[in-house]
Enzyme design. Sequence first.
Site, short mmCIF file in Angstrom:
data_model
loop_
_atom_site.label_atom_id
_atom_site.label_comp_id
_atom_site.label_asym_id
_atom_site.label_seq_id
_atom_site.Cartn_x
_atom_site.Cartn_y
_atom_site.Cartn_z
N GLU A 33 -22.66 -6.28 58.04
CA GLU A 33 -23.51 -6.78 56.95
C GLU A 33 -23.14 -8.22 56.58
O GLU A 33 -24.03 -9.03 56.30
CB GLU A 33 -23.35 -5.88 55.71
CG GLU A 33 -23.76 -4.43 55.94
CD GLU A 33 -22.60 -3.53 56.32
OE1 GLU A 33 -22.57 -2.38 55.87
OE2 GLU A 33 -21.70 -4.00 57.07
N ASP B 38 0.54 10.19 91.46
CA ASP B 38 -0.39 9.08 91.73
C ASP B 38 0.15 7.72 91.31
O ASP B 38 -0.37 6.69 91.73
CB ASP B 38 -1.73 9.32 91.02
CG ASP B 38 -2.42 10.60 91.49
OD1 ASP B 38 -2.07 11.08 92.58
OD2 ASP B 38 -3.30 11.10 90.76
N GLY C 154 -4.29 16.26 85.64
CA GLY C 154 -4.41 17.28 86.66
C GLY C 154 -4.84 18.61 86.09
O GLY C 154 -5.11 18.75 84.89
N LEU D 40 -2.82 20.28 82.78
CA LEU D 40 -3.13 19.75 81.45
C LEU D 40 -4.60 19.96 81.12
O LEU D 40 -4.94 20.31 79.98
CB LEU D 40 -2.77 18.27 81.37
CG LEU D 40 -2.98 17.60 80.01
CD1 LEU D 40 -2.27 18.35 78.90
CD2 LEU D 40 -2.50 16.14 80.04
#
Length: 368
Positions: free
Chosen positions: A56, A209, A300, A303
């Site tokens: 605003e 990974d 993975g 989880l």
Amino acid sequence: MSFTADDHRFMARALRLAQRGLFTTTPNPRVGCVLVKDGAVIGEGWHEKAGGPHAEIVALADAERKLGAGGAAGSSVYVTLEPCSHHGRTPPCADALIGARVARVVAAMRDPNPLVAGEGLDRLRAAGIAAESGLLEAEARELNIGFVARMTRGRPWLRLKIATSLDGRTALANGVSQWITGAAARRDAHAWRARSCAVLTGLGTVRDDDPRLTVREIATPRQPLPVIVDNRLETPPTARILERPVLIFTASRDDERMAALTARGAEVVVLPNPAGQVDLPTLLTALGNRGCNEVLVEAGARLNGALLRAGLVDELLLYQAPLLLGDAARGMAALPEYLALSETQHLQVLDRRMLGPDLRILARPERI
């Protein structure tokens, strides 16, 4: 309540402006504002980042630059969220609109923040300004779904992202998964990562990974906070994810391991449940207390399954590649055996679209 075609048009413009803050406003909501006088736009703006001027205020300043001081008097204001009525990092926007002597304010939705919660609109009405809400409310709510979740239930919106084959597998049995999906799908996933306040992963993903979990495929001025669930505090101190500040939740009080990780700049929070694992509901509350609105899970099967079983997943972002990995490959979520279809988790599909050769599905669990 009846709104005209012009009302819809100007609010749609305000929503498009609000989307410009998609990657930057956290922990604040994404808000856009349009000022209209005699059927023409005289000012507009959006909230860019916390601590900066609200939408605003930007729109009022835009109108003043174009029309001079007092140029916003008598205008109609279209704003995607109810103007704030409290002093935070900036003064109340409701007071600024009153001071500008606008004639009408239309808000897409009321502010779920308990510090506002209708008080902004009430203050405008008390000053003689016509104030309404509810125009394109569903669209405004979706844009700020994480902020709404945090304000109303105290924890962020949890989005589970999974890239799979058509047979629902995420990696070969040996862990190889790069790349299941194509470039277009990966770029899209990075856009969802960029809008998130945090990216949540597990120890297995970090160890297997060695991801960075950064936004790389698109331009963004802000990186999400990496968060690791690590029950026994086994995150390797050499992990690439530790190249920037990271938050690790653990159930272990191993001082030696904790010291090694904090030496790399990690913040470690011990948060065990009675089973000796990280307490996931409390973890999400903790992230909400830190101002996280949206959390993207890139983890993975273990989880993913734990979050689904606990009923903590709000949305699934599934990318399906046109290939088959076979029964020996890794699954997408570790869930219990179901003995009846009535016991299974049902999803409501909100969107399907092709991204190159891959299919993206956006779905939400049906709450029964």
